[in-house]
Design a protein around this motif. Sequence first.
Motif, short mmCIF file in Angstrom:
data_model
loop_
_atom_site.label_atom_id
_atom_site.label_comp_id
_atom_site.label_asym_id
_atom_site.label_seq_id
_atom_site.Cartn_x
_atom_site.Cartn_y
_atom_site.Cartn_z
N GLY A 30 -19.43 -28.23 11.15
CA GLY A 30 -20.76 -27.94 11.72
C GLY A 30 -21.77 -28.96 11.25
O GLY A 30 -21.56 -30.17 11.36
N CYS A 31 -22.89 -28.47 10.73
CA CYS A 31 -23.92 -29.37 10.21
C CYS A 31 -23.49 -29.95 8.87
O CYS A 31 -23.15 -29.20 7.95
CB CYS A 31 -25.24 -28.62 10.04
SG CYS A 31 -26.46 -29.63 9.19
N ARG A 32 -23.54 -31.25 8.77
CA ARG A 32 -23.06 -31.90 7.54
C ARG A 32 -23.92 -31.63 6.33
O ARG A 32 -23.48 -31.78 5.20
CB ARG A 32 -23.00 -33.41 7.78
CG ARG A 32 -21.97 -33.71 8.78
CD ARG A 32 -21.96 -35.10 9.24
NE ARG A 32 -20.70 -35.24 9.96
CZ ARG A 32 -19.91 -36.27 9.88
NH1 ARG A 32 -20.24 -37.29 9.14
NH2 ARG A 32 -18.79 -36.30 10.55
N PHE A 33 -25.17 -31.24 6.56
CA PHE A 33 -26.07 -31.01 5.43
C PHE A 33 -25.98 -29.57 4.91
O PHE A 33 -26.59 -29.22 3.92
CB PHE A 33 -27.51 -31.34 5.85
CG PHE A 33 -28.51 -31.28 4.73
CD1 PHE A 33 -28.34 -32.02 3.57
CD2 PHE A 33 -29.62 -30.46 4.82
CE1 PHE A 33 -29.25 -31.95 2.53
CE2 PHE A 33 -30.55 -30.38 3.78
CZ PHE A 33 -30.35 -31.13 2.63
N ARG A 34 -25.16 -28.75 5.55
CA ARG A 34 -25.24 -27.30 5.26
C ARG A 34 -24.89 -26.94 3.82
O ARG A 34 -25.41 -25.97 3.29
CB ARG A 34 -24.35 -26.51 6.23
CG ARG A 34 -22.87 -26.69 6.01
CD ARG A 34 -22.09 -25.78 6.93
NE ARG A 34 -20.68 -26.09 6.90
CZ ARG A 34 -19.84 -25.66 5.97
NH1 ARG A 34 -20.27 -24.91 4.98
NH2 ARG A 34 -18.57 -26.00 6.01
N CYS B 238 -31.01 -30.27 13.92
CA CYS B 238 -31.04 -29.07 13.07
C CYS B 238 -31.19 -27.83 13.94
O CYS B 238 -31.98 -27.83 14.89
CB CYS B 238 -32.22 -29.19 12.08
SG CYS B 238 -32.40 -27.71 11.06
N HIS B 239 -30.42 -26.78 13.62
CA HIS B 239 -30.55 -25.52 14.36
C HIS B 239 -31.86 -24.82 14.06
O HIS B 239 -32.38 -24.07 14.86
CB HIS B 239 -29.39 -24.57 14.00
CG HIS B 239 -28.06 -25.04 14.50
ND1 HIS B 239 -27.83 -25.33 15.82
CD2 HIS B 239 -26.89 -25.26 13.84
CE1 HIS B 239 -26.57 -25.72 15.96
NE2 HIS B 239 -25.98 -25.68 14.77
N PHE B 240 -32.40 -25.04 12.85
CA PHE B 240 -33.61 -24.33 12.43
C PHE B 240 -34.61 -25.33 11.83
O PHE B 240 -34.87 -25.32 10.62
CB PHE B 240 -33.26 -23.24 11.39
CG PHE B 240 -32.17 -22.33 11.85
CD1 PHE B 240 -32.43 -21.36 12.82
CD2 PHE B 240 -30.88 -22.46 11.35
CE1 PHE B 240 -31.41 -20.53 13.27
CE2 PHE B 240 -29.85 -21.62 11.79
CZ PHE B 240 -30.12 -20.66 12.76
N PRO B 241 -35.16 -26.21 12.69
CA PRO B 241 -36.06 -27.24 12.15
C PRO B 241 -37.28 -26.62 11.47
O PRO B 241 -37.71 -25.52 11.82
CB PRO B 241 -36.46 -28.05 13.38
CG PRO B 241 -36.07 -27.25 14.56
CD PRO B 241 -35.01 -26.29 14.15
N LEU B 242 -37.82 -27.34 10.51
CA LEU B 242 -38.98 -26.86 9.76
C LEU B 242 -40.19 -26.79 10.68
O LEU B 242 -40.42 -27.68 11.49
CB LEU B 242 -39.26 -27.81 8.59
CG LEU B 242 -38.08 -27.97 7.63
CD1 LEU B 242 -38.33 -29.16 6.70
CD2 LEU B 242 -37.88 -26.70 6.82
N LYS C 37 -31.70 -23.57 4.16
CA LYS C 37 -31.94 -22.79 5.37
C LYS C 37 -30.66 -22.47 6.13
O LYS C 37 -30.70 -21.88 7.21
CB LYS C 37 -32.87 -23.59 6.30
CG LYS C 37 -34.29 -23.70 5.78
CD LYS C 37 -35.18 -24.32 6.83
CE LYS C 37 -35.27 -23.42 8.02
NZ LYS C 37 -36.47 -23.39 8.77
N ALA C 38 -29.51 -22.87 5.58
CA ALA C 38 -28.25 -22.75 6.33
C ALA C 38 -27.94 -21.29 6.68
O ALA C 38 -28.15 -20.39 5.88
CB ALA C 38 -27.13 -23.35 5.51
N GLN C 39 -27.43 -21.09 7.90
CA GLN C 39 -26.94 -19.78 8.33
C GLN C 39 -25.53 -19.96 8.91
O GLN C 39 -25.03 -21.09 8.98
CB GLN C 39 -27.88 -19.20 9.38
CG GLN C 39 -29.29 -19.02 8.82
CD GLN C 39 -30.22 -18.28 9.75
OE1 GLN C 39 -29.77 -17.49 10.57
NE2 GLN C 39 -31.50 -18.54 9.60
N ASP C 40 -24.89 -18.87 9.32
CA ASP C 40 -23.49 -18.96 9.75
C ASP C 40 -23.28 -20.00 10.85
O ASP C 40 -22.31 -20.76 10.83
CB ASP C 40 -23.00 -17.59 10.27
CG ASP C 40 -22.87 -16.61 9.11
OD1 ASP C 40 -22.95 -17.07 7.95
OD2 ASP C 40 -22.70 -15.40 9.37
#
Length: 347
Positions: free
Chosen positions: A295-299, A329-333, A304-307
């Motif tokens: 998924g996201c490499r930064f997770r 990002c799925h949840f940008p700031l 803020k990471a979620q499933d």
Amino acid sequence: MTETRIQSNDRPLIEVDGVTKTFHVAKSASGNSRLRALDGINLSVRRGETLGLVGESGCGKSTLARTLMMLERPDAGAVRFDGTDPFGLRGKELLEWRRRVQMVFQDPFASLNARMTAGEIIAEPWKAHRGLYKTSREREARVRELLHMVGLRPSDAKKSPQEFSGGQRQRIGIARALALNPDVIILDEPVSALDLSVQAQVLNLLNDLQQRLGVSYVFISHDLSVVRHVADRVAVMYLGRIIETGRTEDVFEHPRHPYTAALMSASPKLDVSGAERQRIILQGEIPSPLDPPSGCRFRTRCWKAQDVCAEQAPGSEPAGKDAGHLAECHFPLETLKVRSGELAPMP
Ligand SMILES: Nc1ncnc2c1ncn2[C@@H]1O[C@H](COP(=O)(O)OP(=O)(O)OP(=O)(O)O)[C@@H](O)[C@H]1O
Ligand code: SF4
Ligand SMILES: [Mg+2]
């Protein structure tokens, strides 16, 4: 000016489209031997601008620089220079491309041949481009002119690299890069090896040269404050991907990707409360590109990471008012702001 000319000048000088680069290395603990140093890189460099490329050690900055210099061949995607794939060029066209794209390296001690004088080092690129300055008189005059442009004296042409300080050596490296009147210079950590006060002098020199010559820079640094100081646009890299890009003021004043904010977290000017600031401080090491997180490499480092972040890689989405500001990002700031826009003043 003809319509074709206008179109050609509007087009970015360099376009990188979905570039991937894999190295084959010794197997990791999980049995993987394919190290993806670049994974779907998209970026452009316009005429006369500075694109800053920033990210932690090992994220792929130098591999990208080497790909732009045609020192690495991408396994997928395309690089276009002025609309042409440089990997398809041969003979005179290839030589002309080599003239137009130059590089300055990090280590001013290792990158200059100790057996040559400064004048010989600056004149060396002309061996392959004999048509540029035909007589030794022309070449000597041009060496003197280049030395003057980078703030050195004509008499310095006769000295060897050992007789110069680090900052002066980097000036010689810049003069060598300018010798062929390039359109773009790729600078890979050009001031990282220099003292702070010398860094500022070299950055100011680069800025002056750009104003005067209209040359484009791809400026690579792990140091955000340096990139803030020099870049018109910035691309933030993480594990082989560009995770946020945009105009420098947009990315630095309204970072949308948690990694960008985390890189900036040392700045007292980041407008967040104490508790939130604690959470965004960048922690842990960058994972190995041999076994990147799903998924996201930064997770694995993201507060803020979620499933969904483990299941699905986020795409590149508009991240601000300016169309060129993008973040993966799925949840940008939403609320993070930097008060004055200045991260850290240069000396
Ligand atoms: N020739 C190569 N063979 C195998 N792996 C390589 C090669 N060149 C780079 N790598 C790997 O690719 C990844 C990206 O390396 P790169 O040098 O591009 O990073 P970087 O962002 O420039 O790091 P730094 O800030 O330390 O210079 C790293 O994991 C590195 O070990
Ligand atoms: S996609 Fe998820 S893990 Fe990745 S940066 Fe955004 S919130 Fe963090
Ligand atoms: Mg590097």
